[in-house]
Design an enzyme around this catalytic site. Sequence first.
Site, PDB file in Angstrom:
ATOM      1  N   ARG A 116      -9.954 -10.811   6.388  1.00 58.50           N
ATOM      2  CA  ARG A 116     -10.685  -9.828   7.187  1.00 58.50           C
ATOM      3  C   ARG A 116     -11.790  -9.229   6.327  1.00 58.50           C
ATOM      4  NH1 ARG A 116      -9.384  -3.853   8.060  1.00 58.50           N
ATOM      5  NH2 ARG A 116     -10.997  -3.299   9.549  1.00 58.50           N
ATOM      6  N   GLU A 206     -11.403   2.221  12.028  1.00 54.60           N
ATOM      7  CA  GLU A 206     -10.950   3.594  11.803  1.00 54.60           C
ATOM      8  C   GLU A 206     -11.882   4.704  12.294  1.00 54.60           C
ATOM      9  OE1 GLU A 206      -9.736   4.280   7.767  1.00 54.60           O
ATOM     10  OE2 GLU A 206      -8.096   2.854   7.907  1.00 54.60           O
ATOM     11  N   ASN A 334      -4.287  -0.029  11.016  1.00 52.51           N
ATOM     12  CA  ASN A 334      -4.273   0.178   9.563  1.00 52.51           C
ATOM     13  C   ASN A 334      -3.161   1.176   9.273  1.00 52.51           C
ATOM     14  OD1 ASN A 334      -6.612  -1.290   9.776  1.00 52.51           O
ATOM     15  ND2 ASN A 334      -7.956   0.265   8.892  1.00 52.51           N
ATOM     16  N   TYR A 336      -0.924   3.159   6.331  1.00 53.40           N
ATOM     17  CA  TYR A 336      -0.674   3.532   4.943  1.00 53.40           C
ATOM     18  C   TYR A 336       0.469   4.528   4.810  1.00 53.40           C
ATOM     19  CZ  TYR A 336      -5.051   1.222   3.694  1.00 53.40           C
ATOM     20  OH  TYR A 336      -6.024   0.283   3.495  1.00 53.40           O
ATOM     21  N   GLU A 394      -4.739  -3.341   7.913  1.00 51.88           N
ATOM     22  CA  GLU A 394      -4.743  -2.882   6.523  1.00 51.88           C
ATOM     23  C   GLU A 394      -3.377  -2.301   6.192  1.00 51.88           C
ATOM     24  OE1 GLU A 394      -7.826  -0.126   5.249  1.00 51.88           O
ATOM     25  OE2 GLU A 394      -9.349  -1.232   6.370  1.00 51.88           O
TER      26      GLU A 394
HETATM   27  C1  GBH Z   1      -8.837   2.787   4.714  1.00 55.89           C
HETATM   28  O1  GBH Z   1      -8.841   4.139   5.023  1.00 55.89           O
HETATM   29  C2  GBH Z   1     -10.229   2.221   4.791  1.00 55.89           C
HETATM   30  O2  GBH Z   1     -10.382   1.422   5.936  1.00 55.89           O
HETATM   31  C3  GBH Z   1     -10.622   1.444   3.579  1.00 55.89           C
HETATM   32  O3  GBH Z   1     -12.000   1.249   3.587  1.00 55.89           O
HETATM   33  C4  GBH Z   1     -10.135   2.154   2.347  1.00 55.89           C
HETATM   34  O4  GBH Z   1     -10.586   1.571   1.172  1.00 55.89           O
HETATM   35  C5  GBH Z   1      -8.633   2.129   2.373  1.00 55.89           C
HETATM   36  O5  GBH Z   1      -8.135   2.654   3.558  1.00 55.89           O
HETATM   37  C6  GBH Z   1      -7.980   2.886   1.235  1.00 55.89           C
HETATM   38  O6  GBH Z   1      -8.275   4.241   1.312  1.00 55.89           O
HETATM   39  O7  GBH Z   1      -9.838  12.478   0.645  1.00 55.89           O
HETATM   40  O8  GBH Z   1      -7.655  13.435   0.870  1.00 55.89           O
HETATM   41  O9  GBH Z   1      -9.327  13.863   2.548  1.00 55.89           O
HETATM   42  C7  GBH Z   1      -7.561   4.754   5.054  1.00 55.89           C
HETATM   43  C8  GBH Z   1      -7.634   6.108   5.700  1.00 55.89           C
HETATM   44  C9  GBH Z   1      -8.910   8.063   5.574  1.00 55.89           C
HETATM   45  C10 GBH Z   1      -7.367   7.557   3.867  1.00 55.89           C
HETATM   46  C11 GBH Z   1      -9.559   9.054   4.636  1.00 55.89           C
HETATM   47  C12 GBH Z   1      -8.021   8.544   2.945  1.00 55.89           C
HETATM   48  C13 GBH Z   1      -9.250  10.606   2.850  1.00 55.89           C
HETATM   49  C14 GBH Z   1      -8.205  11.572   2.440  1.00 55.89           C
HETATM   50  N1  GBH Z   1      -8.297   7.033   4.815  1.00 55.89           N
HETATM   51  N2  GBH Z   1      -8.604   9.612   3.721  1.00 55.89           N
HETATM   52  S1  GBH Z   1      -8.808  12.913   1.574  1.00 55.89           S
END
Ligand code: GBH
Length: 488
Positions: A116, A206, A334, A336, A394
């Site tokens: 992807r 996202e 996605n 996490y 993801e």
């Molecule tokens: C994804 O976002 C993205 O699609 C990808 O590009 C990125 O590299 C990957 O995950 C890893 O982060 O700074 O504490 O306010 C995941 C969702 C949304 C998680 C924004 C981190 C910021 C948190 N992300 N969030 S903060």
Amino acid sequence: MDNDISRRTFTQLAGLGALSAALPGVAGAEAESDPAVVAASGRTFPRGFLWGTATASYQVEGAVTEDGRGPSIWDTFSHTPGKTVNGATGDVADDHYHRYKQDVQLMKALGVKVYRFSIAWPRVFPQGTGSPNPKGLDFYNRLVDELLANGITPFATLYHWDLPQALQDNGGGWESRNTSEAFGRYAGYVAQHLSDRVKHFFTTNEFGAFVELGYAIGIHAPGLKLPPARFNQTRHNAVLGHGLAVQAIRANAKPGTKVGLAENMTICVPVIEDEANIRAAERATREMNAPYMTVIQEGKYTDAYLERTGADAPKFTAADLKVISSPLDFTGINIYTPTWVRADASPSGFTPVPNPASYPHMASSWLTIGPEALYWGPRNVAKLWKVKEIYITENGCSSSDVPAADGIVYDTDRVMYLRNYLSQLQRATADAVPVKGYFLWSLMDNFEWADGYTNRFGLHYVDYTTQTRTPKLSARFYRETIRRNAVA
Ligand code: GBH
């Protein structure tokens, strides 16, 4: 010696029969020659499961002024002092634009079946709209051909946050419906030119990140903090853009092309797996994703969302809702972190439970650990919206990776994270949740947005001074998982 002791202890605890049954499963070669051993482990995925990795254009490509690429909001934002850690930018990133052939070989060595990647809108339309730039699209032609020549199936994301700066300058980017319409035209153009070889498209990556962080919280490009009414309209324009892109892809792509999206939904996980909490997590999934996934799947904003936003609710028509909910071929999620949810007696029937201060997380402090997210996320999507084809678009984690004396990063914490999450994904497939594939984020360390190059998410360690890529321990773990089609 230590091994002997622990073996002896294990023998006493488990009994000799259990020990002899367990040992062959640990030895890779024997597992390979005896499929029954792998099956007995209970962690096998369905035949044909699509193992993959993922990246995004601005995070890996570099070459930001090459071959006619126009500037994006992330070029502007990262070059603004104070916006990224150490002033990092994506000017060079992983230099993937020039090294893509080598990077395809990394994928091949892992054994992934799918990849992807995202397409940079400002390479294809430097001004966001108007005349296309054929040289920009050519890069993706070369990449796709290289992937196919190596037996890897391309899955393309059309928007992973690098909005053409011109669209931000004229009308405020996603604050304007013009951007939604321009996105539809761009999506149709790409589908027309790539769908002879690319059969799977994701519209956006996202909403929950680029709209919230970019237009309300201001820590991502374009760095705005809009007041609620304008912000809710921006959310609406973003999902409308998704719907217009779905329609444009259908109108322009070769037959057999499939369309979906990749969304970081709030993944609601029951605090305890009993009836009441499981129902609460289902209800929470709809409400907590109301402005994005729920309206896309259901074609309406929930009553609670409209009540909650009140006078600041988005303005929309019935026709908009029809476009937004254009039928999809698959849904990408996605995943996490979990949001723990419990049942309560309130009208909504649920309450999110905040994490205690001691809650464990990976190197990124937001990345709290909860493997069950990979079970309940797809399960609730399949149940609530009768989705028949789901991809985990993801999943992965940051680790404070440091190469050891032999040059290898022994990222045992990432292996632990992946093993636990994949065990829950396996549980989902065993329960007939229709997850068809999994894209591990990420193929290699890259530009982690506002965190710059500080948080590493790769299976390959990147030395940014030499651009050397070195497989981490987790790359070996993933290769073994793919080889067995079971959690290694
Ligand atoms: C994804 O976002 C993205 O699609 C990808 O590009 C990125 O590299 C990957 O995950 C890893 O982060 O700074 O504490 O306010 C995941 C969702 C949304 C998680 C924004 C981190 C910021 C948190 N992300 N969030 S903060």
